[in-house]
Design a protein around this motif. Structure first.
Motif, PDB file in Angstrom:
ATOM      1  N   MET A 104       3.443   6.484  -0.288  1.00 11.70           N
ATOM      2  CA  MET A 104       4.542   5.639   0.339  1.00 11.70           C
ATOM      3  C   MET A 104       3.446   4.250   0.906  1.00 11.70           C
ATOM      4  N   ASP A 105       3.874   3.314   0.568  1.00 10.36           N
ATOM      5  CA  ASP A 105       3.081   2.171   0.975  1.00 10.36           C
ATOM      6  C   ASP A 105       4.078   1.560   2.206  1.00 10.36           C
ATOM      7  N   GLU A 106       3.608   1.693   3.340  1.00 11.73           N
ATOM      8  CA  GLU A 106       4.249   0.977   4.621  1.00 11.73           C
ATOM      9  C   GLU A 106       5.752   1.323   4.416  1.00 11.73           C
ATOM     10  N   PRO A 107       6.283   2.605   4.416  1.00  9.05           N
ATOM     11  CA  PRO A 107       7.673   2.601   4.162  1.00  9.05           C
ATOM     12  C   PRO A 107       8.652   2.337   5.361  1.00  9.05           C
ATOM     13  N   LYS A 134      -5.615  -1.183   0.833  1.00 11.78           N
ATOM     14  CA  LYS A 134      -4.836   0.240   0.968  1.00 11.78           C
ATOM     15  C   LYS A 134      -3.926   0.180  -0.238  1.00 11.78           C
ATOM     16  N   SER A 135      -3.180  -0.876  -0.377  1.00 14.97           N
ATOM     17  CA  SER A 135      -1.848  -0.938  -1.406  1.00 14.97           C
ATOM     18  C   SER A 135      -2.732  -0.954  -2.749  1.00 14.97           C
ATOM     19  N   THR A 136      -3.832  -1.529  -2.942  1.00 15.09           N
ATOM     20  CA  THR A 136      -4.428  -1.664  -4.245  1.00 15.09           C
ATOM     21  C   THR A 136      -4.925  -0.100  -4.726  1.00 15.09           C
TER      22      THR A 136
HETATM   23 MG   LIG Z   1      -0.504  -3.576   1.296  1.00 20.38          MG
END
Ligand SMILES: [Mg+2]
Ligand SMILES: Nc1ncnc2c1ncn2[C@@H]1O[C@H](COP(=O)(O)OP(=O)(O)OP(=O)(O)O)[C@@H](O)[C@H]1O
Lengths: 278, 435
Positions: free
Chosen positions: A198-201, A69-71
């Motif tokens: 937004m990455d796991e904000p 996901k982050s990637t």
């Molecule tokens: Mg991640």
């Protein structure tokens, strides 16, 4: 911008979304990823990801840890460029423009596609400087008065103005975790980006701060396109209109949030949203 | 399994108590080892400082004799033309000093033996002292002035107590008569120990009482300036490039290994390199502080590169992401965030590198900075010495005056090192940031 016919006729059913028209209730197509493959060195982290992200809405990316996901989200503003071993293949477009085209400067791209990270990361500078940094960088404000206004509106939009207006000159690192994260949001929206990633904000925040930020996301989406990575199914259900489920580097399924949570078409999605793995 | 649960079930059980006592004893022992090591180190430090201080403090005082010197026109300037520097330069100033001394002691100037004894009370450097006075202000010619003239090494030693009056006179370096004169002068207040400014301003001399650190201090200053001007920009740029731009791979690994190796190369090797490269190849002058500075730059570079890289790496990645995320370019990232945040680390590393360089002796020996330099170097290309080299040279002389000067110069060097190290600690604490 490419001229594409606004037709929905040949849209195939199934997990892959290839059409350009927005489903009901969403803004126009903002970002489009086609057949994205990504490698960290020899290790492939993304496999043929196809995902459309629409304006004036929130798209949430869910999936078990390490699924990419982050990637993926970092591909959307080319943050992966700074990782030496990372190689991206495929086509990602913002308003129809290829963001990986050789003449696109990632610096300009990141002004249009802002990002908020998992851990609140204000600069060790004053609150004012934190927000003013990006507009100054991109030369958006001619005068001090302009800058004051940008700082104020950004902080108001981020729901932080009332809490910090008397201490703008104090360090941003002295705020609470939730306030810091809202400061980071203010910093990201200070240059009026079109897309906010937004990455796991909220993963470092308590439930109350999380609720504040979720309300904020809801307000921001009115004139912004938001993609959010989250581990909380409830959060995805609360804030997003569309949800994409990733598994082992593949995009398994993307659809209306309600459909994903109530009537997913893939067994893996079903298992994940009901908490059977992940 | 059940055994274990049984013994842990109670805090009070015999078994548990025994284990606990054993563990506490082990912990106390462990702490004792640490304390013993520290006490050992501190004891050595105290011993070192104690011995240097007890030997060296007297170097900061120097015995002088107050004499009414008659700057007689006939002796200094018989031609009557005060613009004739040559004549002023060559005049017999020793005679003036000696006559003043004879007058003061009430000696019959006809008695050669007594005269010679009296002469030995004065330093051989008095002529320079008087000459400098006249050259600075020729209008004193023809007047009589009270002048504090340097006493000889032996007289100085007697006053400082390093010559024992109880030794039989045939084995003492100061005769009974000389002791009498000295006591007479001391009683009148015309002979006493005064602060030794000469130690800090004089150049090299074969008389300990006129030898000083002046040239060495200037040489060291020139070298430090060279190091700061060259090593800091070079080192910081190298570190920045390696950390931020260089593609990770075989080449950057090789460079990294080599830099770490360079940091461990014995300093004398750098001296040989400097001799071969700067003096033999580029033809720079020997003994010049510029060459010393260049050699020390080479030596300090690895330290600065390594500490700067560590400081850059200590900048949290989240700050990097934050800056890139709002669209900062690489250069802006470095200029606005990385450099300011790693500055305290860079400063500390630089100062530590400078401290090392300041105390370095071996490479300077190789490039000929171990030289007898009397005059101040006016540029980094003039011959000079450095503080540690001066200590090295004085340590090789046997005279009592040089022994105390060796320790005194060591104290000066240590003072510089301690001040610089404290500055490094202060800067680190002052700029330390909390995330
Ligand atoms: Mg991640
Ligand atoms: N910088 C990197 N270098 C090498 N491999 C990486 C790097 N970043 C991520 N990966 C790998 O890529 C895969 C996907 O990682 P990613 O961080 O995108 O997962 P994620 O879905 O965000 O997980 P999480 O929910 O735990 O944040 C993982 O297997 C991870 O080990």
């Amino acid at each position: 911008m490419e001229d594409r016919p606004a037709t929905t006729v040949e849209q195939p059913a199934g997990p892959k979304e290839t059409g350009d028209a927005a489903p009901a209730g969403l803004g126009e197509l903002k970002m489009k990823a086609t057949d994205v493959n990504l490698w960290y060195g020899d290790k492939q982290a993304l496999y043929d990801v196809n995902l459309d992200i629409f304006g004036q809405s929130v798209t949430s990316l869910i999936g078990p840890s390490g699924c990419g996901k982050s990637t993926f989200i970092r591909c959307l503003n080319r943050m992966n460029d700074v990782i030496d071993i990372c190689r991206v293949q495929g086509d990602i477009r913002l308003d129809g423009e290829d963001i990986y085209a050789p003449d696109v400067d990632p610096v300009q791209l990141r002004a249009r596609v802002g990002m908020v990270f998992q851990k609140p990361n204000p600069f060790p500078k004053s609150i004012y400087e934190n927000v003013a940094y990006a507009p100054r960088l991109h030369g958006l404000c001619a005068s001090k008065a302009d800058m004051d206004e940008v700082v104020e509106t950004s902080l108001i939009k981020a729901g932080l103005w009332e809490e910090v207006k008397d201490r703008l000159d104090q360090p941003g690192t002295g705020l609470s975790g939730g306030q810091q994260q809202r400061l980071c949001i203010a910093r990201a929206i200070s240059v009026n980006p079109e897309v906010l990633l937004m990455d796991e904000p909220c993963s470092a925040l308590d439930p109350i701060a999380t609720a504040t930020i979720e309300t904020l996301i809801d307000e921001l989406k009115e004139n912004l396109c938001i993609a959010i990575v989250t581990h909380s199914m409830q959060q995805a259900a609360r804030v997003s209109q569309r949800t994409a489920f990733f598994h082992l580097g593949k995009l398994v399924e993307v659809n209306d949030t309600s459909t994903i949570f109530t009537n997913p078409s893939d067994q893996r999605t079903q298992d994940y949203v009901t908490g059977r793995f992940g | 399994m059940t055994d274990q649960t049984a013994s842990l079930a109670s805090f009070k059980g015999e078994d548990a108590q025994k284990k606990l006592r054993k563990r506490h004893r082990a912990e106390r022992r462990f702490r004792m080892y640490g304390m013993a090591a520290i006490i050992f180190a501190v004891a050595f430090l105290i011993f070192l400082f104690g011995s240097i201080f007890s030997q060296g403090w007297s170097a900061f005082l120097q015995t002088s004799i107050k004499l009414p010197v008659d700057f007689s026109q006939e002796v200094i300037n018989p031609s009557g033309n005060p613009a004739d520097e040559e004549e002023l330069f060559r005049a017999n100033y020793v005679k003036l000093a000696r006559e003043a001394l004879y007058g003061q002691l009430g000696i019959d100037p006809k008695d050669r033996k007594v005269r010679r004894d009296a002469n030995r009370l004065l330093s051989r450097g008095v002529d320079v002292q008087l000459r400098d006075m006249v050259l600075r202000d020729p209008s004193i010619i023809g007047t009589t002035q009270d002048v504090w003239l340097l006493a000889s090494d032996n007289a100085d030693a007697l006053l400082k107590g390093s010559i024992d009056r109880a030794t039989p006179s045939d084995r003492r370096q100061v005769s009974d008569q000389q002791i009498g004169w000295i006591d007479q002068l001391v009683d009148k207040g015309d002979m006493k120990k005064r602060f030794n400014t000469g130690l800090f301003v004089n150049g090299a001399s074969s008389n300990p009482e006129t030898a000083g650190l002046g040239v060495a201090l200037i040489g060291s200053l020139f070298m430090m300036i060279t190091v700061v001007l060259l090593a800091v920009p070079l080192g910081v740029c190298t570190a920045l490039y390696l950390e931020e731009y260089a593609p990770k791979g075989k080449i950057s690994d090789t460079i990294e290994v080599n830099i770490n190796n360079l940091a461990a190369v014995p300093s004398i090797v750098f001296g040989l390199l400097g001799l071969a490269m700067f003096i033999n190849f580029f033809g720079l002058p020997r003994s010049a502080s510029l060459v010393g500075g260049l050699v020390l730059t080479l030596m300090t570079l690895p330290t600065i590169i390594i500490t700067t890289r560590a400081a850059i790496r200590a900048v949290p990645p989240s700050i990097r992401e934050a800056a890139l995320g709002v669209g900062a370019s690489k250069m802006q990232l470095i200029g606005h965030h990385i450099l300011p945040l790693s500055l305290p680390g860079i400063l500390t590393g630089t100062i530590i590198g400078l401290v090392q360089a300041l105390g370095e002796t071996a490479p300077l020996l190789m490039i000929g900075m171990v030289a007898f330099v009397v005059d101040y170097p006016s540029s980094p290309l003039d011959p000079a010495t450095g503080l540690p080299v001066q200590i090295y040279m004085w340590a090789a002389s046997a005279e009592r005056g040089f022994v105390e000067r060796t320790a005194g110069a060591t104290m000066v060097l240590l003072a510089f090192l301690i001040v610089m190290n404290s500055l490094a600690v202060y800067l680190r604490n002052k700029f330390e940031r909390k995330w």
